[in-house]
Design a protein around this motif. Structure first.
Motif, PDB file in Angstrom:
ATOM      1  N   GLY A  20       0.813  -1.199   0.000  1.00  0.00           N
ATOM      2  CA  GLY A  20       0.000   0.000   0.000  1.00  0.00           C
ATOM      3  C   GLY A  20       0.856   1.263   0.000  1.00  0.00           C
ATOM      4  O   GLY A  20       1.858   1.373  -0.703  1.00  0.00           O
ATOM      5  N   ILE A  21       0.439   2.188   0.833  1.00  0.00           N
ATOM      6  CA  ILE A  21       1.133   3.470   0.896  1.00  0.00           C
ATOM      7  C   ILE A  21       2.554   3.321   1.377  1.00  0.00           C
ATOM      8  O   ILE A  21       3.445   4.075   1.017  1.00  0.00           O
ATOM      9  CB  ILE A  21       0.345   4.455   1.801  1.00  0.00           C
ATOM     10  N   TRP A  22       2.780   2.279   2.251  1.00  0.00           N
ATOM     11  CA  TRP A  22       4.137   2.107   2.782  1.00  0.00           C
ATOM     12  C   TRP A  22       5.113   1.689   1.700  1.00  0.00           C
ATOM     13  O   TRP A  22       6.306   1.981   1.785  1.00  0.00           O
ATOM     14  CB  TRP A  22       4.135   1.061   3.918  1.00  0.00           C
ATOM     15  N   GLY A  23       4.621   1.062   0.672  1.00  0.00           N
ATOM     16  CA  GLY A  23       5.511   0.732  -0.453  1.00  0.00           C
ATOM     17  C   GLY A  23       5.998   1.992  -1.154  1.00  0.00           C
ATOM     18  O   GLY A  23       7.182   2.106  -1.512  1.00  0.00           O
ATOM     19  N   PHE A  24       5.072   2.930  -1.330  1.00  0.00           N
ATOM     20  CA  PHE A  24       5.481   4.204  -1.929  1.00  0.00           C
ATOM     21  C   PHE A  24       6.485   4.941  -1.039  1.00  0.00           C
ATOM     22  O   PHE A  24       7.479   5.492  -1.511  1.00  0.00           O
ATOM     23  CB  PHE A  24       4.247   5.084  -2.168  1.00  0.00           C
ATOM     24  N   VAL A  25       6.215   4.894   0.280  1.00  0.00           N
ATOM     25  CA  VAL A  25       7.122   5.579   1.207  1.00  0.00           C
ATOM     26  C   VAL A  25       8.499   4.926   1.165  1.00  0.00           C
ATOM     27  O   VAL A  25       9.526   5.615   1.151  1.00  0.00           O
ATOM     28  CB  VAL A  25       6.544   5.569   2.630  1.00  0.00           C
ATOM     29  N   ALA A  26       8.515   3.597   1.162  1.00  0.00           N
ATOM     30  CA  ALA A  26       9.807   2.891   1.163  1.00  0.00           C
ATOM     31  C   ALA A  26      10.582   3.162  -0.118  1.00  0.00           C
ATOM     32  O   ALA A  26      11.791   3.457  -0.089  1.00  0.00           O
ATOM     33  CB  ALA A  26       9.585   1.388   1.350  1.00  0.00           C
ATOM     34  N   ARG A  27       9.895   3.059  -1.267  1.00  0.00           N
ATOM     35  CA  ARG A  27      10.606   3.273  -2.531  1.00  0.00           C
ATOM     36  C   ARG A  27      11.009   4.744  -2.703  1.00  0.00           C
ATOM     37  O   ARG A  27      12.082   5.053  -3.213  1.00  0.00           O
ATOM     38  CB  ARG A  27       9.715   2.842  -3.707  1.00  0.00           C
ATOM     39  N   GLY A  28      10.170   5.650  -2.247  1.00  0.00           N
ATOM     40  CA  GLY A  28      10.532   7.074  -2.329  1.00  0.00           C
ATOM     41  C   GLY A  28      11.734   7.403  -1.474  1.00  0.00           C
ATOM     42  O   GLY A  28      12.651   8.110  -1.887  1.00  0.00           O
ATOM     43  N   SER A  29      11.753   6.879  -0.232  1.00  0.00           N
ATOM     44  CA  SER A  29      12.894   7.143   0.646  1.00  0.00           C
ATOM     45  C   SER A  29      14.156   6.484   0.124  1.00  0.00           C
ATOM     46  O   SER A  29      15.260   7.035   0.242  1.00  0.00           O
ATOM     47  CB  SER A  29      12.579   6.650   2.058  1.00  0.00           C
ATOM     48  N   GLU A  30      14.017   5.319  -0.457  1.00  0.00           N
ATOM     49  CA  GLU A  30      15.183   4.629  -1.025  1.00  0.00           C
ATOM     50  C   GLU A  30      15.768   5.439  -2.185  1.00  0.00           C
ATOM     51  O   GLU A  30      16.985   5.664  -2.251  1.00  0.00           O
ATOM     52  CB  GLU A  30      14.769   3.234  -1.499  1.00  0.00           C
ATOM     53  N   ALA A  31      14.927   5.880  -3.089  1.00  0.00           N
ATOM     54  CA  ALA A  31      15.403   6.677  -4.229  1.00  0.00           C
ATOM     55  C   ALA A  31      15.948   8.023  -3.757  1.00  0.00           C
ATOM     56  O   ALA A  31      16.920   8.555  -4.319  1.00  0.00           O
ATOM     57  CB  ALA A  31      14.276   6.883  -5.233  1.00  0.00           C
ATOM     58  N   ALA A  32      15.342   8.592  -2.688  1.00  0.00           N
ATOM     59  CA  ALA A  32      15.839   9.858  -2.144  1.00  0.00           C
ATOM     60  C   ALA A  32      17.243   9.689  -1.603  1.00  0.00           C
ATOM     61  O   ALA A  32      18.113  10.558  -1.798  1.00  0.00           O
ATOM     62  CB  ALA A  32      14.898  10.360  -1.045  1.00  0.00           C
ATOM     63  N   MET A  33      17.506   8.557  -0.921  1.00  0.00           N
ATOM     64  CA  MET A  33      18.861   8.297  -0.430  1.00  0.00           C
ATOM     65  C   MET A  33      19.845   8.172  -1.583  1.00  0.00           C
ATOM     66  O   MET A  33      20.960   8.700  -1.538  1.00  0.00           O
ATOM     67  CB  MET A  33      18.882   7.018   0.402  1.00  0.00           C
ATOM     68  N   ILE A  34      19.426   7.453  -2.619  1.00  0.00           N
ATOM     69  CA  ILE A  34      20.324   7.268  -3.769  1.00  0.00           C
ATOM     70  C   ILE A  34      20.646   8.611  -4.414  1.00  0.00           C
ATOM     71  O   ILE A  34      21.798   8.930  -4.706  1.00  0.00           O
ATOM     72  CB  ILE A  34      19.676   6.312  -4.789  1.00  0.00           C
TER      73      ILE A  34
ATOM     74  N   LEU B  57       8.985   7.332  -6.383  1.00  0.00           N
ATOM     75  CA  LEU B  57       7.527   7.184  -6.347  1.00  0.00           C
ATOM     76  C   LEU B  57       6.978   6.829  -7.715  1.00  0.00           C
ATOM     77  O   LEU B  57       6.097   5.957  -7.850  1.00  0.00           O
ATOM     78  CB  LEU B  57       6.889   8.473  -5.828  1.00  0.00           C
ATOM     79  N   VAL B  58       7.478   7.498  -8.756  1.00  0.00           N
ATOM     80  CA  VAL B  58       6.992   7.234 -10.106  1.00  0.00           C
ATOM     81  C   VAL B  58       7.325   5.808 -10.518  1.00  0.00           C
ATOM     82  O   VAL B  58       6.478   5.073 -11.080  1.00  0.00           O
ATOM     83  CB  VAL B  58       7.592   8.255 -11.095  1.00  0.00           C
ATOM     84  N   ILE B  59       8.568   5.394 -10.245  1.00  0.00           N
ATOM     85  CA  ILE B  59       8.975   4.039 -10.634  1.00  0.00           C
ATOM     86  C   ILE B  59       8.127   2.987  -9.908  1.00  0.00           C
ATOM     87  O   ILE B  59       7.667   1.991 -10.492  1.00  0.00           O
ATOM     88  CB  ILE B  59      10.472   3.826 -10.344  1.00  0.00           C
ATOM     89  N   HIS B  60       7.899   3.195  -8.604  1.00  0.00           N
ATOM     90  CA  HIS B  60       7.085   2.245  -7.854  1.00  0.00           C
ATOM     91  C   HIS B  60       5.661   2.218  -8.385  1.00  0.00           C
ATOM     92  O   HIS B  60       5.033   1.137  -8.481  1.00  0.00           O
ATOM     93  CB  HIS B  60       7.085   2.620  -6.370  1.00  0.00           C
ATOM     94  N   ALA B  61       5.154   3.381  -8.760  1.00  0.00           N
ATOM     95  CA  ALA B  61       3.797   3.423  -9.315  1.00  0.00           C
ATOM     96  C   ALA B  61       3.726   2.663 -10.623  1.00  0.00           C
ATOM     97  O   ALA B  61       2.746   1.947 -10.894  1.00  0.00           O
ATOM     98  CB  ALA B  61       3.373   4.883  -9.513  1.00  0.00           C
ATOM     99  N   VAL B  62       4.761   2.800 -11.445  1.00  0.00           N
ATOM    100  CA  VAL B  62       4.780   2.099 -12.732  1.00  0.00           C
ATOM    101  C   VAL B  62       4.814   0.588 -12.514  1.00  0.00           C
ATOM    102  O   VAL B  62       4.145  -0.189 -13.230  1.00  0.00           O
ATOM    103  CB  VAL B  62       5.994   2.562 -13.573  1.00  0.00           C
ATOM    104  N   THR B  63       5.558   0.128 -11.493  1.00  0.00           N
ATOM    105  CA  THR B  63       5.638  -1.319 -11.248  1.00  0.00           C
ATOM    106  C   THR B  63       4.309  -1.898 -10.790  1.00  0.00           C
ATOM    107  O   THR B  63       4.082  -3.131 -10.877  1.00  0.00           O
ATOM    108  CB  THR B  63       6.712  -1.615 -10.180  1.00  0.00           C
ATOM    109  N   LEU B  64       3.410  -1.057 -10.286  1.00  0.00           N
ATOM    110  CA  LEU B  64       2.111  -1.554  -9.812  1.00  0.00           C
ATOM    111  C   LEU B  64       1.034  -1.537 -10.885  1.00  0.00           C
ATOM    112  O   LEU B  64      -0.109  -1.911 -10.631  1.00  0.00           O
ATOM    113  CB  LEU B  64       1.662  -0.699  -8.618  1.00  0.00           C
TER     114      LEU B  64
END
Length: 401
Positions: free
Chosen positions: A27-41, A390-397
């Motif tokens: 759910g939303i936590w997936g977006f949060v996790a992928r967004g924070s991961e990409a933000a770190m990168i 966030l965009v990449i995670h949205a595309v994967t869903l």
């Protein structure tokens, strides 16, 4: 700004850890996790890029890092060349200076009494400094070893002849003749016994005394009358004869004649006299005292005259449009020519200054100057990274993925 950018990286890392430790990443936590991961990168990548400009990241000597410390001299040369080629050009500098209206602005500044006093004071200080720096021994050595030998070797008679000719033609000697004749008349009037003694000495012993007295009285009246006529008549024959003789002497001095040779010999003998050097030194001492007195006397006539001249000049600079335009054009043209001719040398102050910096110092100075914008790069990298995640995670869903 560095703390803010680093804080965002730490925040993204904490969110990443929290979502992986305390959520199922759905759910939303997936977006949060992928967004924070990409933000770190994004944050780490931009931190590496920014840091690599100025130092080795984490002290690791990774190739193509610490670019500015390693390339500071090359960067200085490039910047110097860029300024010289693109800015220090005749048309660029001249156009800018024409628009600046330097003459009118300088005139307005100079019109103020306090600024006139500054100019006069600074000029006086400069002259005083020069006078203190000139050594009397140096003046003596220059006179004895350079000026006098040079004058002795120079052919002086023609110059003296031309000078004498100019003096006679301009009538500049008339005042001297007036002075000499006037003093001679006064002296003869006050010393009548001189002619009496001459007559008595030259007369034979058998001549009666009254005859000598009669002759001396008559001679005195004639001499005084003749001298008085010369004094009072500007076109007296004696004066005209003196002018003709002086012009003839001037012609002889200009030509290679026996008179010019004798004049050269006399002048050379005079110049070789030790008194010439002493006279020059005395003149120099008198000149120094005169100049120093004029410089130090701020309420004196010299300062007053200079301030008056500055006041008149400043008024012309401001109110005489044609004069100001001519001055502006000359200044602009001269500055443009100088910039065109010496642009590389002028701009080299940039490369020379940077070359003189320590590599670490140069890096710190540049980083401090542009550091705020560099930290924005890190901040933007963090934000953009999060958005891209966030965009990449949205595309994967998407259903077709």
């Amino acid at each position: 700004m560095r703390r803010l950018a680093t804080g965002l990286l730490i925040l993204a890392a904490l969110i990443f850890l929290a979502t992986h430790l305390f959520t199922d990443l759905t759910g939303i936590w997936g977006f949060v996790a992928r967004g924070s991961e990409a933000a770190m990168i994004g944050a780490i990548a931009d931190w590496f890029a920014v840091t690599a400009l100025f130092r080795h990241p984490l002290g690791l000597k990774i190739p193509h890092t610490a670019i500015i410390p390693r390339k500071k001299d090359v960067l200085g040369e490039s910047l110097s060349t860029f300024v010289a080629v693109n800015f220090l050009k005749s048309h660029t500098v001249a156009t800018k200076l024409r628009k600046a209206r330097l003459t009118q602005r300088a005139g307005a500044w100079l019109a103020q009494e306090k600024n006139q006093q500054i100019v006069v004071t600074r000029a006086g200080q400069g002259l005083e400094y020069v006078l203190r720096r000139v050594d009397d021994d140096a003046v003596e050595g220059l006179t004895r070893n350079v000026l006098v030998p040079k004058l002795v070797d120079t052919h002086k008679a023609p110059v003296l002849g031309r000078l004498l000719q100019e003096i006679v033609q301009d009538g500049a000697h008339h005042r001297l003749v007036d002075l000499v004749v006037g003093e001679a008349y006064i002296w003869l009037s006050n010393n009548p016994r001189v002619i009496d003694e001459i007559v008595h000495q030259k007369a034979p012993d058998w001549v009666p005394g009254f005859v000598n007295d009669t002759v001396s009285n008559r001679l005195r009246r004639e001499v005084l009358g003749w001298v008085g006529d010369v004094r009072d008549q500007p076109y007296h024959k004696a004066r005209q004869a003196l002018d003709r003789w002086m012009l003839e002497l001037a012609e002889n001095l200009k030509e290679d004649t026996s008179i010019s040779e004798r004049a050269e010999g006399v002048l050379d003998d005079l110049l070789r006299q030790e008194g010439v050097v002493h006279s020059v030194l005395e003149i120099w001492e008198s000149l120094k005292r005169l100049l120093r007195g004029a410089v130090l006397d701020t309420d004196g006539e010299v300062h007053g005259r200079i301030r008056s001249m500055l006041d008149q000049f400043s008024e012309r600079m401001v109110n005489d449009a044609e004069f100001a335009e001519q001055m502006n054009e000359r200044i602009a043209t001269m500055a443009g020519d100088l910039a065109e001719s010496f642009g590389a040398e002028i701009a080299s102050v940039i490369s020379d200054t940077i070359a003189g910096w320590d590599a670490r110092e140069a890096s710190d100075r540049i980083e401090l100057y542009v550091g705020k914008d560099l930290q924005y790069i890190r901040i933007n990298g963090t934000v953009i990274g999060a958005l891209v995640g966030l965009v990449i995670h949205a595309v994967t869903l998407l259903p077709w993925m």
